[in-house]
Design a protein around this motif. Structure first.
Motif, mmCIF file in Angstrom:
data_model
loop_
_atom_site.group_PDB
_atom_site.id
_atom_site.type_symbol
_atom_site.label_atom_id
_atom_site.label_comp_id
_atom_site.label_asym_id
_atom_site.label_seq_id
_atom_site.Cartn_x
_atom_site.Cartn_y
_atom_site.Cartn_z
ATOM 1 N N ASP A 52 1.067 -0.638 20.799
ATOM 2 C CA ASP A 52 -0.123 0.225 20.228
ATOM 3 C C ASP A 52 -0.963 1.108 21.210
ATOM 4 O O ASP A 52 -1.710 1.719 20.792
ATOM 5 N N LEU A 53 -0.753 1.042 22.499
ATOM 6 C CA LEU A 53 -1.360 1.932 23.240
ATOM 7 C C LEU A 53 -0.964 3.484 23.078
ATOM 8 O O LEU A 53 0.386 3.530 22.950
ATOM 9 N N SER A 54 -1.857 4.338 23.147
ATOM 10 C CA SER A 54 -1.508 5.812 22.940
ATOM 11 C C SER A 54 -0.672 6.352 23.853
ATOM 12 O O SER A 54 0.385 7.200 23.254
ATOM 13 N N ARG A 55 -0.306 5.846 24.931
ATOM 14 C CA ARG A 55 0.551 6.440 26.005
ATOM 15 C C ARG A 55 2.061 6.104 25.496
ATOM 16 O O ARG A 55 3.017 6.760 25.858
ATOM 17 N N ALA A 56 1.995 5.022 24.787
ATOM 18 C CA ALA A 56 3.593 4.570 24.427
ATOM 19 C C ALA A 56 3.660 5.117 22.827
ATOM 20 O O ALA A 56 4.851 5.989 22.608
ATOM 21 N N ARG A 57 2.627 5.032 22.013
ATOM 22 C CA ARG A 57 2.727 5.563 20.749
ATOM 23 C C ARG A 57 2.791 6.843 20.447
ATOM 24 O O ARG A 57 3.838 7.093 19.847
ATOM 25 N N ALA A 58 2.022 7.753 21.468
ATOM 26 C CA ALA A 58 2.542 9.070 21.207
ATOM 27 C C ALA A 58 3.860 9.610 21.461
ATOM 28 O O ALA A 58 4.467 10.478 20.972
ATOM 29 N N CYS A 59 4.572 9.127 22.494
ATOM 30 C CA CYS A 59 5.994 9.105 22.881
ATOM 31 C C CYS A 59 6.732 8.795 21.580
ATOM 32 O O CYS A 59 7.624 9.652 21.296
ATOM 33 N N ALA A 60 6.589 7.635 21.300
ATOM 34 C CA ALA A 60 7.301 7.120 20.094
ATOM 35 C C ALA A 60 7.347 8.035 18.842
ATOM 36 O O ALA A 60 8.148 8.266 18.183
ATOM 37 N N GLU A 61 6.035 8.318 18.426
ATOM 38 C CA GLU A 61 5.871 8.969 17.328
ATOM 39 C C GLU A 61 6.372 10.464 17.241
ATOM 40 O O GLU A 61 6.791 11.131 16.325
ATOM 41 N N ALA A 62 6.505 10.814 18.573
ATOM 42 C CA ALA A 62 7.181 12.144 18.806
ATOM 43 C C ALA A 62 8.628 12.116 18.540
ATOM 44 O O ALA A 62 9.179 13.312 18.053
ATOM 45 N N ILE A 63 9.315 11.045 18.694
ATOM 46 C CA ILE A 63 10.848 10.858 18.528
ATOM 47 C C ILE A 63 10.964 10.650 16.772
ATOM 48 O O ILE A 63 11.915 11.206 16.537
ATOM 49 N N GLY A 64 10.277 10.049 16.422
ATOM 50 C CA GLY A 64 10.262 9.819 14.983
ATOM 51 C C GLY A 64 9.352 8.538 14.273
ATOM 52 O O GLY A 64 8.319 7.853 15.040
ATOM 53 N N PRO A 65 9.584 8.274 13.060
ATOM 54 C CA PRO A 65 8.694 7.452 12.402
ATOM 55 C C PRO A 65 8.735 5.992 13.139
ATOM 56 O O PRO A 65 9.882 5.574 13.435
ATOM 57 N N THR A 66 7.531 5.496 13.297
ATOM 58 C CA THR A 66 7.585 4.172 14.342
ATOM 59 C C THR A 66 6.655 2.987 13.830
ATOM 60 O O THR A 66 5.742 3.288 13.202
ATOM 61 N N TYR A 67 7.252 1.976 13.941
ATOM 62 C CA TYR A 67 6.596 0.654 13.676
ATOM 63 C C TYR A 67 5.531 0.245 14.865
ATOM 64 O O TYR A 67 6.288 0.324 16.345
ATOM 65 N N ILE A 68 4.315 0.015 15.005
ATOM 66 C CA ILE A 68 3.635 -0.240 15.959
ATOM 67 C C ILE A 68 3.450 -1.955 16.135
ATOM 68 O O ILE A 68 3.091 -2.571 15.211
ATOM 69 N N ASP A 69 3.857 -2.359 17.346
ATOM 70 C CA ASP A 69 3.752 -3.715 17.640
ATOM 71 C C ASP A 69 3.198 -4.000 18.901
ATOM 72 O O ASP A 69 3.399 -3.540 19.967
ATOM 73 N N PRO A 70 1.822 -4.566 19.084
ATOM 74 C CA PRO A 70 0.956 -4.770 19.942
ATOM 75 C C PRO A 70 1.332 -5.732 20.957
ATOM 76 O O PRO A 70 1.086 -5.731 22.182
ATOM 77 N N ARG A 71 2.395 -6.501 20.674
ATOM 78 C CA ARG A 71 3.205 -7.483 21.644
ATOM 79 C C ARG A 71 3.980 -6.759 22.806
ATOM 80 O O ARG A 71 4.236 -7.225 23.745
ATOM 81 N N TRP A 72 4.261 -5.406 22.835
ATOM 82 C CA TRP A 72 4.649 -4.544 23.484
ATOM 83 C C TRP A 72 4.168 -3.862 24.433
ATOM 84 O O TRP A 72 4.365 -2.859 25.119
ATOM 85 N N ARG A 73 2.756 -4.436 24.492
ATOM 86 C CA ARG A 73 1.697 -3.754 25.474
ATOM 87 C C ARG A 73 2.057 -4.104 26.936
ATOM 88 O O ARG A 73 2.804 -5.024 27.137
ATOM 89 N N GLU A 74 1.425 -3.204 27.664
ATOM 90 C CA GLU A 74 1.510 -3.560 29.053
ATOM 91 C C GLU A 74 0.871 -4.896 29.404
ATOM 92 O O GLU A 74 -0.120 -5.337 28.671
ATOM 93 N N MET A 75 0.970 -5.413 30.739
ATOM 94 C CA MET A 75 0.201 -6.612 31.189
ATOM 95 C C MET A 75 -1.273 -6.115 31.499
ATOM 96 O O MET A 75 -1.570 -5.470 31.688
ATOM 97 N N ASP A 76 -2.358 -6.988 30.937
ATOM 98 C CA ASP A 76 -3.339 -6.924 31.220
ATOM 99 C C ASP A 76 -3.943 -7.117 32.446
ATOM 100 O O ASP A 76 -3.818 -8.427 32.978
ATOM 101 N N PHE A 77 -4.447 -6.218 33.072
ATOM 102 C CA PHE A 77 -4.540 -6.455 34.592
ATOM 103 C C PHE A 77 -6.337 -6.773 34.759
ATOM 104 O O PHE A 77 -6.874 -6.728 35.821
ATOM 105 N N GLY A 78 -6.951 -7.209 33.635
ATOM 106 C CA GLY A 78 -8.341 -7.733 33.881
ATOM 107 C C GLY A 78 -9.248 -6.832 34.579
ATOM 108 O O GLY A 78 -9.548 -5.810 34.150
ATOM 109 N N GLU A 79 -10.000 -7.424 35.373
ATOM 110 C CA GLU A 79 -10.919 -6.746 36.370
ATOM 111 C C GLU A 79 -10.314 -5.489 36.957
ATOM 112 O O GLU A 79 -11.021 -4.338 37.343
ATOM 113 N N TRP A 80 -9.149 -5.428 37.292
ATOM 114 C CA TRP A 80 -8.368 -4.458 37.962
ATOM 115 C C TRP A 80 -7.865 -3.325 37.203
ATOM 116 O O TRP A 80 -7.497 -2.194 37.574
ATOM 117 N N ASP A 81 -8.083 -3.475 35.768
ATOM 118 C CA ASP A 81 -7.374 -2.637 34.712
ATOM 119 C C ASP A 81 -8.131 -1.276 35.068
ATOM 120 O O ASP A 81 -9.284 -1.063 35.075
#
Length: 185
Positions: A52-81
């Motif tokens: 669901d993060l825009s850096r992935a979602r925009a790439c996917a949607e440019a390829i074609g219709p896309t189902y969004i699943d937040p489980r495919w997010r990057e690791m949460d880096f907490g205070e380092w994010d």
């Protein structure tokens, strides 16, 4: 489960590349989106999924219709994010890189949590040719779960922006794995 081909495509270069971008929603650059669409040319898929993060979602949607699943997010880096690695205590960062389960970023996600999250997403996939536009950490978690690669092995694989990993999966175990297109376009 019937055999199926699973393509994992890392999102294109984001704004602020080089920082610890986990939950930070930094958009992909126009060049990053173009690199992903070029990488997907010729892939025969019936389903597209994206973080669901825009850096992935925009790439996917440019390829074609896309189902969004937040489980495919990057690791949460907490205070380092969102921070550059140089802005993080070197010893703490070294402990994290050595053992991301025992030494996660302050307030961040453990490696095993990322593996569990991505594993649940994989378990829910239907056996059809699928393209998932995701992040480097999620791709490594998928390799760990599907192929049994240990932590050192998954981090030894270079996954630059717009890189493509193709797996043939059946009975939750890949028959073979092939990494293709490891250079950005």
């Amino acid at each position: 489960m019937s055999p199926f081909r699973l393509h994992l495509l890392r999102h294109g270069e984001p704004e602020g590349a080089g920082r610890m971008l986990g939950r930070t929603d930094s958009p992909a650059t126009a060049q990053g989106i173009a690199a992903c669409t070029a990488r997907a040319v010729g892939l025969s898929v019936t389903r597209r999924i994206s973080s669901d993060l825009s850096r992935a979602r925009a790439c996917a949607e440019a390829i074609g219709p896309t189902y969004i699943d937040p489980r495919w997010r990057e690791m949460d880096f907490g205070e380092w994010d969102g921070l550059a690695p140089e802005a993080i205590d070197g010893q703490a960062l070294g402990r994290f890189r050595t053992d991301p389960d025992a030494a996660p970023p302050p307030g961040g996600e453990r490696w095993s949590d990322l593996v569990a999250r991505v594993g649940a997403a994989i378990a829910d996939l239907s056996p059809e040719p699928t393209l998932i536009v995701t992040h480097g950490g999620a791709m490594r978690a998928a390799l760990h779960g599907l192929c049994g690669f240990d932590l050192h092995a998954v981090f030894a694989i270079a996954l630059p922006y717009a890189s493509l990993l193709t797996l043939e999966v059946w009975d939750d175990t890949p028959r073979w794995a092939r990494i293709t297109g490891l250079a950005t376009l």
